[in-house]
Scaffold this motif. Structure first.
Motif, PDB file in Angstrom:
ATOM      1  N   TYR A 168     -67.862  31.800 -40.276  1.00  0.00           N
ATOM      2  CA  TYR A 168     -68.417  32.889 -40.631  1.00  0.00           C
ATOM      3  C   TYR A 168     -69.136  33.028 -41.690  1.00  0.00           C
ATOM      4  O   TYR A 168     -69.579  33.575 -42.614  1.00  0.00           O
ATOM      5  N   VAL A 212     -74.970  34.887 -30.664  1.00  0.00           N
ATOM      6  CA  VAL A 212     -74.560  36.069 -31.774  1.00  0.00           C
ATOM      7  C   VAL A 212     -72.888  35.713 -31.423  1.00  0.00           C
ATOM      8  O   VAL A 212     -72.856  36.477 -30.414  1.00  0.00           O
ATOM      9  N   GLY A 270     -71.291  36.289 -36.449  1.00  0.00           N
ATOM     10  CA  GLY A 270     -72.971  36.694 -37.450  1.00  0.00           C
ATOM     11  C   GLY A 270     -73.054  36.167 -38.471  1.00  0.00           C
ATOM     12  O   GLY A 270     -74.100  35.871 -38.871  1.00  0.00           O
ATOM     13  N   TYR A 294     -76.952  34.834 -37.182  1.00  0.00           N
ATOM     14  CA  TYR A 294     -77.226  35.442 -37.412  1.00  0.00           C
ATOM     15  C   TYR A 294     -78.372  36.512 -38.080  1.00  0.00           C
ATOM     16  O   TYR A 294     -79.242  36.178 -38.543  1.00  0.00           O
ATOM     17  N   SER A 295     -76.712  36.469 -39.085  1.00  0.00           N
ATOM     18  CA  SER A 295     -77.481  37.146 -40.437  1.00  0.00           C
ATOM     19  C   SER A 295     -78.048  36.076 -41.686  1.00  0.00           C
ATOM     20  O   SER A 295     -78.818  37.237 -42.036  1.00  0.00           O
ATOM     21  N   ALA A 344     -82.394  36.086 -40.101  1.00  0.00           N
ATOM     22  CA  ALA A 344     -82.385  37.917 -40.002  1.00  0.00           C
ATOM     23  C   ALA A 344     -82.588  37.654 -41.733  1.00  0.00           C
ATOM     24  O   ALA A 344     -83.086  37.993 -41.864  1.00  0.00           O
ATOM     25  N   ALA A 383     -81.475  39.281 -30.997  1.00  0.00           N
ATOM     26  CA  ALA A 383     -79.392  39.075 -30.948  1.00  0.00           C
ATOM     27  C   ALA A 383     -78.619  39.381 -29.419  1.00  0.00           C
ATOM     28  O   ALA A 383     -79.352  39.749 -28.856  1.00  0.00           O
ATOM     29  N   LEU A 420     -69.641  42.395 -32.310  1.00  0.00           N
ATOM     30  CA  LEU A 420     -70.568  42.725 -33.684  1.00  0.00           C
ATOM     31  C   LEU A 420     -71.974  43.665 -32.784  1.00  0.00           C
ATOM     32  O   LEU A 420     -71.898  45.441 -33.267  1.00  0.00           O
ATOM     33  N   THR A 436     -70.593  38.987 -43.120  1.00  0.00           N
ATOM     34  CA  THR A 436     -71.841  38.982 -41.408  1.00  0.00           C
ATOM     35  C   THR A 436     -71.947  40.035 -40.889  1.00  0.00           C
ATOM     36  O   THR A 436     -72.766  40.433 -40.061  1.00  0.00           O
ATOM     37  N   SER A 442     -75.156  41.945 -40.844  1.00  0.00           N
ATOM     38  CA  SER A 442     -75.874  41.360 -39.304  1.00  0.00           C
ATOM     39  C   SER A 442     -76.452  43.072 -38.797  1.00  0.00           C
ATOM     40  O   SER A 442     -77.509  43.219 -38.720  1.00  0.00           O
ATOM     41  N   LEU A 469     -79.797  44.716 -37.335  1.00  0.00           N
ATOM     42  CA  LEU A 469     -80.190  44.109 -36.359  1.00  0.00           C
ATOM     43  C   LEU A 469     -81.330  45.558 -35.526  1.00  0.00           C
ATOM     44  O   LEU A 469     -80.539  46.133 -35.545  1.00  0.00           O
TER      45      LEU A 469
END
Length: 334
Positions: free
Chosen positions: A160, A190, A193, A196-197, A200, A214, A223, A253, A257, A261
């Motif tokens: 990641y 997630v 991350g 997700y990151s 995002a 998430a 996270l 991340t 993230s 978030l």
């Protein structure tokens, strides 16, 4: 939520690259490693829900996008990998890196934690040049793989914490925006991350009106625990093992993230197992717990929120029939 100045600077630089170069990353991916199938589903009588089936890509997960982007490189942005590759993973990322390396004529060493499933170990072993089992958890395996890479003058690819991995994953966001301009909500599982990151940053850039949710397993959500100071912080076994375990505290991340978030959903083991059951029964998709987690998050949140056009990213399907059946045994009925 504390991270170093250097970590924050690196995250901001990564965000700029993600915004500027996700399109180039997509254009360089092989045709079979992009444009995953998306279906419209009714889950347990509810829906419709769009399902982006990353589990149908080569190696059975979205991880192949990041692995291929990292190995191939992007001219002027990310150098192509030369020589030997080292990585660590609970299974899916290691499999993806081994596949990308082999496809580009490189050798790959994959370090797997001691609790890796036998099925994933066997699949990785068949593709990787070398497979090593080390450490009680993923973070220990990651540190060992990074150390081996440094010792051998080779390239280490984090699951990641690597710009190439994030760029590959960001192509999912671009496809969602291009193919489904009316999407209002996106659900994503997630762990460290990376997925997700990347989503995002790019969704915020292309479609800031989309709500990105998430989804975390209640039993292991490092996270989320960083975001919520009073959250329970004890890792426990989870069906969503591909997103479980501690993460590198220096990972970019974390700021990428947590700075973005806005909606977090935690799911119990029974909720994850129920989503696995419905994905199989209603959609014919046998997926691992980490993939069902995004659907479990949608099922939970849809009870209290109106979402006109939701989409869930089904991140992986590497689970045997026997493990899937065992997982469904965790469903509890009132």
């Amino acid at each position: 939520m504390v991270w170093s100045v250097a970590q924050d600077d690196a995250a901001q630089q990564a965000a700029r690259v993600l915004r500027n170069d996700h399109g180039r990353a997509a254009s360089l991916l092989p045709a079979d490693v992009r444009d995953s199938t998306t279906i419209t589903a009714t889950i347990n009588g509810a829906g419709p829900l769009l399902l982006k089936l990353e589990n149908l890509l080569p190696t059975g997960s979205f991880k192949v996008r990041g692995a291929m982007t990292t190995v191939q490189g992007i001219p002027g942005v990310l150098p192509a990998v030369q020589g030997e590759v080292f990585t660590a993973s609970s299974g899916n990322h290691g499999l993806a890196v081994a596949y990308a390396a082999a496809r580009n004529g490189l050798s790959a060493t994959v370090v797997l934690p001691e609790d890796v499933s036998l099925a994933k170990y066997e699949v990785v072993r068949q593709i990787a040049t070398r497979t090593i089992v080390y450490g009680a958890d993923c973070l220990s395996a990651e540190r060992h793989a990074a150390s081996l890479a440094a010792r051998n003058g080779a390239t280490y690819i984090s699951p990641y914490n690597h710009l190439g991995v994030l760029l590959g994953h960001a192509t999912i966001a671009a496809e969602i925006v291009r193919d489904y301009p009316d999407v209002t909500d996106v659900f994503v599982s997630v762990g460290g991350g990376g997925l997700y990151s990347a989503l995002a940053v790019v969704l915020q850039h292309l479609r800031p009106d989309i709500r990105l949710h998430a989804c975390f397993p209640q039993n292991s959500a490092p996270l989320y625990w960083r975001k919520v100071p009073d959250a329970l912080r004890a890792h426990a076994p989870t069906l969503a093992s591909a997103v479980a375990g501690e993460i590198d505290p220096d990972s970019i991340t974390i700021p990428l993230s947590l700075d973005r978030l806005t909606s977090a959903v935690t799911c119990t083991e029974a909720q994850i197992a129920t989503a696995m059951k419905h994905l199989m029964a209603d959609c014919g998709q046998r997926v691992e717990g980490a993939a069902a987690l995004a659907v479990a998050g949608w099922q939970k949140l849809s009870q209290t929120q109106v979402m006109p056009r939701p989409l869930a990213v089904v991140c992986g399907g590497n689970i045997t029939e026997s493990r899937h059946a065992k997982a469904l045994g965790q469903i509890t009925t009132p």
